[in-house]
Enzyme design. Structure first.
Site, short mmCIF file in Angstrom:
data_model
loop_
_atom_site.label_atom_id
_atom_site.label_comp_id
_atom_site.label_asym_id
_atom_site.label_seq_id
_atom_site.Cartn_x
_atom_site.Cartn_y
_atom_site.Cartn_z
N PHE A 129 0.80 -1.10 -0.11
CA PHE A 129 0.03 -0.01 0.04
C PHE A 129 1.00 1.17 0.01
O PHE A 129 1.80 1.24 0.73
CB PHE A 129 -0.91 -0.03 1.36
CG PHE A 129 -2.00 0.86 1.15
CD1 PHE A 129 -3.04 0.57 0.39
CD2 PHE A 129 -2.03 2.22 1.67
CE1 PHE A 129 -4.33 1.63 0.20
CE2 PHE A 129 -2.92 3.32 1.44
CZ PHE A 129 -4.05 2.93 0.97
N ASP A 201 0.67 -3.60 9.68
CA ASP A 201 -0.71 -3.04 9.24
C ASP A 201 -1.71 -3.74 9.10
O ASP A 201 -1.61 -4.68 8.00
CB ASP A 201 -0.32 -2.01 7.87
CG ASP A 201 -1.56 -1.11 7.47
OD1 ASP A 201 -2.68 -1.53 7.74
OD2 ASP A 201 -1.39 -0.26 6.85
N TYR A 226 -11.78 3.51 9.07
CA TYR A 226 -13.01 3.57 8.49
C TYR A 226 -13.50 2.25 7.26
O TYR A 226 -14.32 2.57 6.68
CB TYR A 226 -12.87 5.03 7.47
CG TYR A 226 -11.57 5.11 6.74
CD1 TYR A 226 -11.52 4.48 5.39
CD2 TYR A 226 -10.32 5.88 7.28
CE1 TYR A 226 -10.49 4.45 4.48
CE2 TYR A 226 -9.47 5.74 6.36
CZ TYR A 226 -9.45 5.29 5.22
OH TYR A 226 -8.32 5.32 4.42
N LYS A 227 -12.46 1.37 7.21
CA LYS A 227 -12.70 0.30 6.62
C LYS A 227 -13.66 -0.71 7.25
O LYS A 227 -14.80 -0.50 7.33
CB LYS A 227 -11.30 -0.08 5.81
CG LYS A 227 -10.50 0.70 4.90
CD LYS A 227 -9.24 0.26 4.51
CE LYS A 227 -8.74 1.32 3.59
NZ LYS A 227 -7.20 1.25 3.58
N ARG A 375 -11.99 -6.14 -6.81
CA ARG A 375 -11.97 -6.53 -5.38
C ARG A 375 -13.28 -6.60 -4.74
O ARG A 375 -14.12 -5.43 -5.13
CB ARG A 375 -10.99 -5.81 -4.78
CG ARG A 375 -9.69 -5.64 -5.29
CD ARG A 375 -8.78 -4.85 -4.48
NE ARG A 375 -9.28 -3.35 -4.34
CZ ARG A 375 -8.80 -2.35 -3.29
NH1 ARG A 375 -8.06 -2.77 -2.45
NH2 ARG A 375 -9.66 -1.22 -3.30
C1 LIG Z 1 -6.50 2.17 3.89
C2 LIG Z 1 -5.02 2.01 4.12
C3 LIG Z 1 -4.36 2.82 4.87
C4 LIG Z 1 -4.91 4.26 5.03
O1 LIG Z 1 -4.11 5.12 5.41
P1 LIG Z 1 -4.85 6.49 6.22
O2 LIG Z 1 -3.65 7.37 6.51
O3 LIG Z 1 -5.66 6.10 7.42
O4 LIG Z 1 -5.65 7.24 4.82
C5 LIG Z 1 -3.32 2.69 5.24
N1 LIG Z 1 -2.75 1.36 4.92
C6 LIG Z 1 -3.38 0.31 4.49
C7 LIG Z 1 -2.64 -0.93 4.06
C8 LIG Z 1 -4.52 0.53 3.71
O5 LIG Z 1 -5.36 -0.38 3.38
#
Ligand SMILES: *Cc1c(COP(=O)(O)O)cnc(C)c1O
Length: 414
Positions: A129, A201, A226-227, A375
């Site tokens: 990511f 993460d 938020y996911k 996805r």
């Molecule tokens: C969605 C996501 C993020 C989001 O980062 P924010 O700083 O909260 O916007 C980070 N790492 C992964 C792997 C994600 O899927």
């Protein structure tokens, strides 16, 4: 062949079905398979937000910091959500966003390794990511030669990258594209064997599959709020520090609300105990009001049932897609073995982004990643097996008719 009736029977026997009632339903005809992007809104949010606005901000003003527990929200929410991470309640806090927490925890982990001059490397996935990679790259960039990157491009490369010159390993438990799920316990143990520490993460695993941070002796972790955690757009993220690694040094970003004596306003910095030191400045009070509603739900959930529901959804979707769309060119790119998958399943699909758009027009909300990957996020609290049957049937129709070729689907929005 999996039939609609079989899916409906699985839903009728679903021991977590009552959980759905805590969330706002999808509009008629819409199937949300984007829990990996943004989770469903808890029904309690509008009323809780209204109370925060009218009953707290407007009516109490400055008194609300204490009377409405605004200041305690990061610990309160972190503690309620800790079981999703397999972590003790006092070791988790809800603060800032994922990116900031990655930075703070990586910098803290490096600080703990600083005295050992032979440890220079941060092992990470440059193709993971983007934000996770950028945090590592930023720390190396600003580190004035102290820290260096060591890239791994595939999970099989981890073992070779782990040598006694590694300070920190940064990994996403589940890959945001392929949904590949690392063996968190084994990878953590491998890093520990060479004296390195790991920052995980968990954005695509926490709340969906077992994580077991404490049992694995994982060092640090973050989770996007938020996911799958359904805490609302812009919600804080979770941060975890294993208990014995807490309080060993200052946090990377010392601030007044992470101070040991917040209201003293004098003298030198002294870090608050535990993950509370990760709080920097003022917390997002309104976001926390929404996140409180999600924390209330997750705090009561039977996790074994939730995870079993997810496995059932994930295996059902894999099989349905194979049966209904395999002959139309759809190929699963996520691992075949459920134990190696996270929250979503990814498929390589004819038409790619255009097919994702056509699915949207047909009421199925998925998400697209280059070059041709669609996805489907499987939030276990809200998605049903029948949803999956209908979603696959609509995809099959789009592929059979080749309606994704229509001009209106060529502009990809997600
Ligand atoms: C969605 C996501 C993020 C989001 O980062 P924010 O700083 O909260 O916007 C980070 N790492 C992964 C792997 C994600 O899927």
């Amino acid at each position: 062949m999996i039939t609609l009736a079989a899916c409906e029977a699985l839903d009728a026997a679903d021991a977590t079905a009552a959980l759905r009632e805590h969330f706002e339903p999808a509009p008629e005809g819409t199937i949300f398979l984007d829990g990996n992007s943004i989770g469903a809104m808890p029904k309690a949010v509008p009323e809780r937000m209204a109370r925060a606005l009218h009953g707290e901000w407007s009516a109490l003003r400055r008194q609300a910091w204490h009377h409405a527990d605004w200041l305690d929200a990061p610990q309160r929410i972190g503690a309620a959500m800790a079981p999703l991470l397999g972590a003790p309640p006092q070791d988790v806090i809800a603060v800032d966003n994922t990116t900031l927490n990655l930075h703070k925890l990586l910098a803290y982990g490096l600080q703990l390794a600083r005295a050992d001059a032979g440890r220079r490397f941060i092992v990470y996935e440059p193709e993971g990511f983007p934000t996770d990679a950028h945090v590592v790259q930023g720390i190396v960039h600003h580190g004035q030669g102290r820290w260096a990157e060591r890239a791994i491009d595939a999970p099989a490369e981890l073992a070779g990258a782990l040598r006694d010159d590694v300070a920190m390993v940064v990994l996403a438990h589940v890959d945001y594209r392929s949904s590949y799920r690392w063996d968190l316990a084994a990878s953590t143990a491998a890093a520990h064997a060479v004296g390195a520490r790991v920052l995980w993460d968990l954005s695509h695993s926490a709340g969906v599959v077992p994580v077991g941070l404490a049992d694995s002796r994982a060092d640090f972790a973050v989770v996007c709020g938020y996911k799958y955690l359904s805490s609302g757009p812009g919600a804080p993220a979770l941060a975890y520090i294993r208990h014995d690694l807490q309080d060993r040094d200052w946090p990377a970003l010392p601030g007044w609300l992470g101070h040991a004596d917040r209201m003293n306003f004098r003298g030198a910095y002294a870090p608050a105990p535990g993950p509370l030191s990760l709080v920097t400045g003022t917390m997002p009070v309104l976001q926390n009001a929404a996140m409180d509603c999600a924390a209330h739900i997750w705090g009561q959930v039977d996790l074994a049932l939730l995870f079993a529901k997810h496995e059932s959804l994930s295996t059902t979707l894999a099989q349905l897609m194979h049966e209904q769309c395999g002959g139309l060119g759809v190929r699963q790119i996520s691992p075949a073995d459920y134990g190696q998958r996270g929250g979503h399943i990814a498929f390589s699909c004819p038409g790619g982004g255009a097919t994702c758009e056509a699915l949207l027009a047909a009421g199925v909300v998925s998400s697209f990643r280059q070059p041709d990957v669609i996805r489907f996020g499987l939030a276990p609290a809200t998605v049903t097996h029948a949803d999956l049957w209908h979603a696959v049937a609509r995809l099959k129709h789009i592929l059979e008719q080749q309606s994704w070729r229509e001009a209106r689907f060529q502009q990809v929005s997600v």
